[in-house]
Motif scaffolding. Structure first.
Motif, short mmCIF file in Angstrom:
data_model
loop_
_atom_site.label_atom_id
_atom_site.label_comp_id
_atom_site.label_asym_id
_atom_site.label_seq_id
_atom_site.Cartn_x
_atom_site.Cartn_y
_atom_site.Cartn_z
N ALA A 201 0.97 -1.67 0.26
CA ALA A 201 0.02 -0.18 0.18
C ALA A 201 0.53 1.03 0.03
CB ALA A 201 -0.83 0.14 1.04
N ARG A 202 1.78 1.35 1.18
CA ARG A 202 2.72 2.37 1.23
C ARG A 202 3.44 2.49 -0.73
NH1 ARG A 202 8.22 3.32 2.09
NH2 ARG A 202 8.91 0.74 2.09
N MET A 203 3.82 1.61 -0.97
CA MET A 203 4.92 1.49 -2.28
C MET A 203 3.56 2.09 -3.26
SD MET A 203 8.19 0.95 -1.61
CE MET A 203 8.21 0.46 -3.70
N SER A 204 2.71 1.94 -3.74
CA SER A 204 1.60 2.11 -4.59
C SER A 204 1.10 3.73 -4.19
CB SER A 204 0.02 1.39 -4.06
OG SER A 204 -0.38 1.46 -4.87
N ALA A 205 0.98 4.25 -3.29
CA ALA A 205 0.59 5.24 -2.89
C ALA A 205 1.69 6.25 -2.99
CB ALA A 205 -0.10 5.24 -1.72
N GLY A 206 2.88 5.67 -2.86
CA GLY A 206 4.33 7.07 -2.80
C GLY A 206 4.39 6.93 -4.06
N GLN A 207 5.29 8.28 -4.04
CA GLN A 207 5.46 8.79 -5.70
C GLN A 207 7.18 9.06 -5.13
OE1 GLN A 207 3.89 12.31 -7.48
NE2 GLN A 207 2.12 11.30 -7.47
N VAL A 208 7.91 9.00 -6.12
CA VAL A 208 9.59 9.21 -6.13
C VAL A 208 9.42 11.05 -6.51
CG1 VAL A 208 11.94 10.20 -6.90
CG2 VAL A 208 11.04 7.20 -7.43
N PRO A 209 10.34 11.56 -5.14
CA PRO A 209 9.98 13.17 -4.65
C PRO A 209 11.22 13.63 -5.49
CG PRO A 209 11.23 11.72 -2.42
CD PRO A 209 10.93 10.87 -4.09
N LEU A 210 11.00 13.92 -6.42
CA LEU A 210 11.93 14.95 -7.15
C LEU A 210 12.65 16.00 -6.85
CD1 LEU A 210 10.51 14.38 -10.66
CD2 LEU A 210 12.38 13.40 -9.59
N PRO A 211 13.74 16.72 -6.94
CA PRO A 211 14.05 17.91 -6.13
C PRO A 211 13.13 18.42 -6.67
CG PRO A 211 15.96 16.69 -7.35
CD PRO A 211 14.43 16.36 -7.51
N PRO A 212 13.01 20.29 -5.30
CA PRO A 212 12.14 21.53 -6.05
C PRO A 212 12.54 22.31 -7.79
CG PRO A 212 13.43 21.52 -4.07
CD PRO A 212 13.66 20.19 -4.82
N TYR A 213 13.99 21.93 -8.09
CA TYR A 213 14.31 23.05 -8.94
C TYR A 213 13.87 22.10 -10.25
CZ TYR A 213 18.62 19.28 -7.82
OH TYR A 213 18.67 18.64 -7.19
N ILE A 214 13.58 20.69 -10.16
CA ILE A 214 13.13 19.93 -11.76
C ILE A 214 11.18 20.23 -11.53
CG2 ILE A 214 12.10 17.79 -12.54
CD1 ILE A 214 14.84 16.69 -11.04
N LYS A 215 10.81 21.51 -12.22
CA LYS A 215 8.95 21.76 -12.08
C LYS A 215 8.80 21.70 -13.68
CE LYS A 215 11.42 25.46 -9.81
NZ LYS A 215 11.29 25.72 -8.36
N ARG A 216 8.53 19.99 -12.94
CA ARG A 216 7.33 19.06 -14.04
C ARG A 216 6.66 18.56 -12.53
NH1 ARG A 216 9.61 13.97 -14.67
NH2 ARG A 216 12.06 13.84 -14.89
N ASP A 217 5.72 17.43 -12.90
CA ASP A 217 5.30 16.30 -12.46
C ASP A 217 5.77 15.47 -12.98
OD1 ASP A 217 3.13 18.66 -11.93
OD2 ASP A 217 2.20 17.75 -13.01
N VAL A 218 5.99 14.28 -11.32
CA VAL A 218 7.20 12.80 -11.45
C VAL A 218 6.40 12.25 -12.70
CG1 VAL A 218 7.22 10.49 -11.21
CG2 VAL A 218 7.15 12.99 -9.13
N ARG A 219 7.24 11.65 -13.76
CA ARG A 219 6.78 10.52 -15.09
C ARG A 219 7.29 8.97 -14.95
NH1 ARG A 219 10.44 14.30 -19.31
NH2 ARG A 219 9.10 16.28 -19.17
#
Length: 376
Positions: free
Chosen positions: A153-171
């Motif tokens: 459940a945790r793996m399914s709900a979570g996203q990789v946290p990209l750094p704040p200077y990457i100005k786009r959504d996670v792909r």
């Protein structure tokens, strides 16, 4: 040392927003040791050629930390309001009242204050806020509302946290590319970015050159994104990060010393781990350990373990750039950065890399009176 010493002009378009098509395609700036001139002796290569610039027999050390799927976007139970949870560190994992649960330190935000008892839900996962810890982070409890697997459940709900200077959504590609190929010990909130360039094939080419490959673990913490807001680095509070140096790695470093080989760190996280683990009774060696470090390395620090470094290009006025300047000499490193900007290298996590040797103490430039030493 004054933070302004580590400033440089960086055009925003040089901040990499995506990885190269293939890991080894990143560019590699080979910085020559003094007294060679940066202008005439520096080489513009690619990571695919890294093995050519690593002396045979070198001990190459990587960081095997794995980035958490730490960012959870959910809704507040009862109101349906949107909320975000950012998991930072697992504190406990076990069974309580017959239910598999985990307790974490976390950050969180929502339209209204997150009070004790507030629950954030994403699919089967429930994150319950229990209060605030001494470090200002939230204490949260994780469990599933239907008794299903908590880890799934945790793996399914979570996203990789990209750094704040990457100005786009996670792909979808970030799930693979924001992890190293040797990541295995989950616990980091950011990737050890120099290691992102390495592939199994490149590691094999290093072995064919007679190099040893070993790993340590340092879980990159929130401090990697903490801006320096003071004028002097001595006044900057360093966040604690957990690291492990195994007996196998300690023995490998001893073998390297015995045969006169260099120890090469893949990334500043490896430098911080190995220098924190230095053995005061055996210069150049490390002790097996598993502990926290708040080491701050800046010009004037005397390196005990690491001889060679591969690292990405870091933010202006950052503690990571200060570390690289301490390692390679402030003037030389900043000259390399100016060259990288002029040659349109890509910066930060998904950017290009450089490789350089440690400058011997006798030729260090701009040495201040003191530098921070490892703090457990």
């Amino acid at each position: 040392m004054r933070v302004a010493e580590f400033d440089f002009e960086l055009p925003a378009e040089l901040i990499a927003q995506a990885p190269p098509a293939h890991r080894e395609e990143a560019r590699l700036l080979v910085v020559p040791p003094p007294p060679a001139s940066m202008r005439t002796a520096a080489l513009d290569a690619s990571v695919s050629a890294l093995a050519e610039y690593v002396p045979p027999g070198t001990l190459v050390v990587v960081n095997d930390t794995k980035v958490l799927r730490a960012r959870i976007l959910g809704i507040k139970e009862g109101t349906g309001g949107r909320a975000e949870v950012f998991l930072v560190r697992k504190m406990w994992d076990g069974v309580e009242n017959g239910i598999h649960q985990q307790r974490w330190r976390a950050m969180g935000r929502a339209s209204k204050a997150l009070r004790p008892g507030t629950r954030i839900v994403r699919d089967a996962l429930v994150v319950e806020f229990e209060g605030k810890a001494d470090d200002g982070l939230f204490e949260v409890r994780l469990f599933t509302r239907d008794g299903s697997s908590l880890e799934e459940a945790r793996m399914s709900a979570g996203q990789v946290p990209l750094p704040p200077y990457i100005k786009r959504d996670v792909r979808s590609e970030d799930e693979e590319r924001y992890q190293t190929v040797f990541a295995k010990v989950e616990g980091a909130v950011a990737a050890p970015t120099a290691g992102l360039h390495l592939t199994p094939e490149l590691l094999e080419r290093l072995r064919e050159r007679g190099c040893e490959i070993e790993s340590c673990t340092l879980h990159v913490g929130l401090g990697t994104f903490q801006p320096v807001t003071v004028d002097d680095l001595d006044d900057h509070p360093m966040h604690s990060e957990y690291f492990e140096v195994s007996r196998s790695l300690s023995t490998a470093i001893a073998r390297a010393r015995q045969r006169g080989a260099k120890v090469m760190a893949i990334g500043t996280t490896v430098v911080r781990a190995l220098e924190s683990a230095q053995d005061p009774e055996r210069p150049g060696h490390v002790r097996p350990c598993a502990e926290e470090t708040r080491i701050l390395i800046q010009p004037g620090y005397r390196f005990a373990v690491v001889d060679r470094l591969m690292t990405n290009f870091h933010l202006p006025k950052s503690t990571l750039l200060a570390l690289v300047c301490a390692f390679g000499g402030t003037d030389r490193v900043l000259e390399a950065y100016r060259r990288a900007v002029a040659q349109r290298y890509r910066f930060f996590s998904y950017g290009d890399a450089m490789v350089l040797d440690r400058v011997l103490d006798r030729v260090l430039d701009r040495v201040p009176d003191r530098a921070e030493l490892p703090t457990p």
